[in-house]
Design an enzyme around this catalytic site. Structure first.
Site, PDB file in Angstrom:
ATOM      1  N   SER A 162       0.831  -1.205   0.000  1.00 33.52           N
ATOM      2  CA  SER A 162       0.000   0.000   0.000  1.00 33.52           C
ATOM      3  C   SER A 162       0.864   1.252   0.000  1.00 33.52           C
ATOM      4  CB  SER A 162      -0.923  -0.008   1.216  1.00 33.52           C
ATOM      5  OG  SER A 162      -1.738   1.132   1.238  1.00 33.52           O
ATOM      6  N   ARG A 200       0.782   8.462   6.606  1.00 35.86           N
ATOM      7  CA  ARG A 200      -0.071   7.590   7.421  1.00 35.86           C
ATOM      8  C   ARG A 200      -1.538   7.981   7.285  1.00 35.86           C
ATOM      9  NH1 ARG A 200       0.772   2.677   8.699  1.00 35.86           N
ATOM     10  NH2 ARG A 200       2.960   3.338   8.703  1.00 35.86           N
ATOM     11  N   HIS A 244      -2.651   6.844   3.879  1.00 33.26           N
ATOM     12  CA  HIS A 244      -2.755   5.385   3.913  1.00 33.26           C
ATOM     13  C   HIS A 244      -4.061   4.945   4.573  1.00 33.26           C
ATOM     14  CE1 HIS A 244      -1.982   1.424   5.898  1.00 33.26           C
ATOM     15  NE2 HIS A 244      -1.507   1.136   4.713  1.00 33.26           N
TER      16      HIS A 244
END
Length: 206
Positions: A15, A38, A41
């Protein structure tokens, strides 16, 4: 403290590879980049690359505070559930928060901030992913009662969310926020986890 030796699943590795192929964040300072990656994501929303607002010294201050073991306080249980490497303070579901909200004519989220401030004391890291009223309360108490090391303010919604984040940025408190109405528990937890995962990596260093 953080859990040393976090095992990264191959799906997460892939990912991140896809994320980095679609958006170039290499010009960002290291902590800002880590948090932005983050958040993207967690949300699969590349627009956060332009929507997030912070300053690297604010994130450095937050990281140093977490390293020293300060409390982490969240506005709702869903944010708390997403932060798995550190115990957190969340008072929104307590009878005391309900009673204080009724007594003062405020939301339970705002009441929970007042209660948690007594428990956490000054210098904590505050993470808001749901309730704009919690973020407004943090701003109101910030410079005096709270003196937070970092406020991660990413509430979501059409009523008050963008305004509360604007108030946070104008407050002068060390902060991470975003401009738009989007946000939420998952992205707020992801932003906090980005810093906590860096502590995990420090623990693994020889």
């Amino acid at each position: 403290m953080g859990l040393t030796g976090r095992r990264v699943h191959p799906i997460e590795v892939r990912s991140m590879e896809i994320l980095r192929s679609r958006v170039d964040l290499s010009a960002l300072p290291p902590l800002t980049r880590a948090v932005t990656e983050r958040v993207i994501h967690a949300s699969a929303d590349l627009k956060y690359a332009a929507d997030l607002r912070t300053a690297e010294p604010d994130l450095e201050r937050g990281l140093a505070a977490l390293r020293s073991g300060v409390p982490v306080v969240t506005d709702v249980g869903m944010v708390a559930a997403g932060i798995t490497s550190r115990d957190v303070i969340c008072r929104v579901g307590t009878p005391e928060a309900a009673a204080l909200a009724k007594q003062e004519g405020i939301t339970r989220s705002a009441a929970a901030v007042r209660l948690a401030s007594d428990e956490a004391g000054p210098g904590a890291v505050w993470v808001v992913g749901c309730a704009p009223t919690a973020l407004f309360e943090i701003v109101a108490l910030g410079a005096g009662r709270l003196r937070p090391a970092l406020v991660i303010g990413l509430p979501v919604g059409f009523v008050g969310a963008a305004e509360s984040k604007e108030a946070l940025r104008a407050s002068g408190l060390p902060q991470l926020s975003n401009v738009s109405e989007k946000g939420g528990s998952a992205v707020a937890a992801a932003a906090a986890n980005a810093l906590l995962y860096l502590l995990d990596e420090e623990g693994e260093a020889p």
